[in-house]
Write an enzyme that holds these catalytic residues in place. Structure first.
Site, short mmCIF file in Angstrom:
data_model
loop_
_atom_site.label_atom_id
_atom_site.label_comp_id
_atom_site.label_asym_id
_atom_site.label_seq_id
_atom_site.Cartn_x
_atom_site.Cartn_y
_atom_site.Cartn_z
N ASN A 13 -27.42 54.31 -9.68
CA ASN A 13 -27.52 53.21 -10.58
C ASN A 13 -29.03 53.17 -10.91
O ASN A 13 -29.91 52.94 -10.23
CB ASN A 13 -27.30 51.82 -9.95
CG ASN A 13 -27.59 50.77 -10.71
OD1 ASN A 13 -27.83 50.82 -11.94
ND2 ASN A 13 -27.53 49.25 -10.31
N SER A 70 -28.47 53.46 -4.66
CA SER A 70 -28.56 52.02 -5.32
C SER A 70 -28.91 51.17 -4.12
O SER A 70 -29.49 51.60 -3.19
CB SER A 70 -27.52 51.57 -6.28
OG SER A 70 -27.95 50.36 -7.06
N ASP A 72 -26.89 47.65 -2.12
CA ASP A 72 -25.59 47.43 -1.24
C ASP A 72 -24.29 47.21 -2.17
O ASP A 72 -23.12 47.37 -1.96
CB ASP A 72 -25.97 46.53 -0.31
CG ASP A 72 -26.69 46.89 1.00
OD1 ASP A 72 -26.87 47.93 1.23
OD2 ASP A 72 -27.70 45.97 1.13
N GLY A 73 -24.66 46.59 -3.38
CA GLY A 73 -23.63 46.17 -4.31
C GLY A 73 -23.01 47.60 -4.73
O GLY A 73 -21.68 47.18 -4.95
N GLY A 102 -32.32 50.29 -4.15
CA GLY A 102 -31.78 48.93 -4.75
C GLY A 102 -32.74 47.97 -4.33
O GLY A 102 -33.86 48.24 -3.56
N SER A 103 -32.53 46.36 -4.39
CA SER A 103 -33.66 45.64 -3.91
C SER A 103 -32.92 45.05 -2.55
O SER A 103 -33.62 44.87 -1.58
CB SER A 103 -33.56 44.39 -4.74
OG SER A 103 -32.29 44.17 -5.29
N GLY A 104 -31.62 45.26 -2.29
CA GLY A 104 -31.15 44.87 -0.77
C GLY A 104 -30.43 46.35 -0.54
O GLY A 104 -29.58 46.88 -1.00
N ASP A 169 -29.71 35.08 -1.73
CA ASP A 169 -29.18 36.49 -2.42
C ASP A 169 -28.90 36.21 -4.13
O ASP A 169 -29.47 37.39 -4.62
CB ASP A 169 -27.99 36.89 -1.41
CG ASP A 169 -27.84 38.47 -1.51
OD1 ASP A 169 -28.47 38.98 -2.47
OD2 ASP A 169 -27.06 38.88 -0.85
N GLY A 336 -23.55 40.73 -1.07
CA GLY A 336 -24.65 40.29 -2.07
C GLY A 336 -23.89 39.99 -3.49
O GLY A 336 -24.44 39.74 -4.53
#
Length: 349
Positions: A13, A70, A72-73, A102-104, A169, A336
């Site tokens: 991503n 990416s 976790d999404g 990613g951010s998470g 979140d 998330g």
């Protein structure tokens, strides 16, 4: 182990986290794959649920593993895409790898922890996870099957949260460009306007599950595919008598977690890796002060929140749970991703 001459499909991503995933792939990942004699095909996702659609139509035998680069999404999308295939039973056995960009990055942080590495973030975490990929070693993983009142069935690889954690979140989504710091900022903003969420929580403790005990046939709808949720009964029926029903109905948060980390710097489950077919269930009862909750979240960075002896924080290992919001307040987040506020239940496979 993965084969020596390994072929990977990398789903990346380019907009995840701070938008540097593609740059990080070429600078940190590709050189190590080349050194390990691992070939790859790179696919960029273009929109929400693009990866979910892609994996539904892939000829999976072309690759030895799917790599998700990416947050976790995107792994959530990939797993649910695999589970929606007609050949889901073989598709979900395709090895998966999480490379954090990613951010998470909770799943990557958990794998980093299981491998015995020190807790790290950002490029250091990416480097460690790439090294794990190059070692080619495989491990089985728990999968959480979720059912909702509206008939939705989803599969989670990380967590189902309700209340404070889910709000942070989802409300911090607008700070995505801040990377991991978005969750810290979101935590402080939600603490300033602390909410209480009313609902009924019940669970099947890990020690009370009877292996292979069949649930009522009505628990499985004919139009659903995927593994049979033998511990669950239909949501319109009361939970079985051997389940535990939590007497309190006012909560600050409820969290079902499959792994050790909730974020790259949130060591939420220091009690050890979940056994096969079990998950960590945490809930915080209403009445906890803002100061106490802040201390818990600050201590969570190093996994020391369970040492706080907070009477409002409850932990139990479970194999299944049911959560029914009472007033429609409080959103659910599965890995998330936003879910409608309605009754939900789940079991680990």
């Amino acid at each position: 182990l993965l084969p020596a001459r390994c072929r990977l499909l990398v789903l990346l991503n380019p907009h995840g986290g701070k938008g540097k995933a593609l740059q990080l792939f070429w600078s940190h990942v590709q050189p190590r794959l080349a050194q390990a004699d691992i070939s790859f095909t790179l696919m960029l996702t273009e929109r929400r649920n693009h990866a979910r659609e892609l994996v539904q139509g892939l000829e999976l035998e072309r690759w030895d593993a799917l790599v998700v680069m990416s947050g976790d999404g995107l792994m959530f999308e990939v797993v649910n895409g695999l589970m929606e295939r007609p050949d889901w039973e073989t598709a979900i056995r395709k090895p998966l790898c999480s490379l954090p960009a990613g951010s998470g990055n909770a799943l990557a942080a958990s794998l980093n922890h299981y491998a015995g590495y020190e807790q790290v973030t950002k490029e250091d975490l990416l480097t460690n996870c790439t090294q794990l990929l190059c070692r080619r070693r495989l491990e089985p993983m728990n999968l959480l099957s979720l059912q909702t009142t509206s008939g939705l069935r989803l599969f989670s690889v990380l967590s189902l949260s309700w209340g404070f954690v889910a709000d942070v979140d989802l409300e911090s989504e607008k700070f995505r460009r801040l990377g991991d710091f978005r969750f810290t900022l979101g935590t402080f903003l939600r603490l300033a306007a602390l909410r209480v969420y009313r609902g009924r929580l019940a669970y099947l403790p890990a020690g009370r599950a009877v292996p292979g005990m069949p649930g009522p046939p009505a628990a499985d709808r004919r139009d659903r595919q995927g593994p049979r949720d033998a511990h669950l009964v239909p949501l319109e029926e009361p939970v079985p008598a051997h389940w535990t029903v939590v007497p309190e109905q006012d909560f600050v948060l409820v969290l079902a977690l499959l792994h050790s980390h909730l974020g790259s710097e949130m060591f939420a489950a220091p009690m050890g890796r979940s056994a096969a077919g079990t998950m960590h269930l945490f809930y915080v009862r209403a009445g906890v002060s803002r100061a106490t909750l802040l201390r818990l979240f600050l201590a969570m960075e190093k996994g020391r929140h369970m040492q706080q002896d907070c009477p409002y924080l409850v932990y139990v290992p479970v194999v299944a749970f049911r959560l029914e919001p009472k007033d429609g307040k409080g959103v659910f987040a599965a890995d998330g991703e936003l879910l409608v506020s309605e009754a939900v239940q789940g079991q680990v496979h």
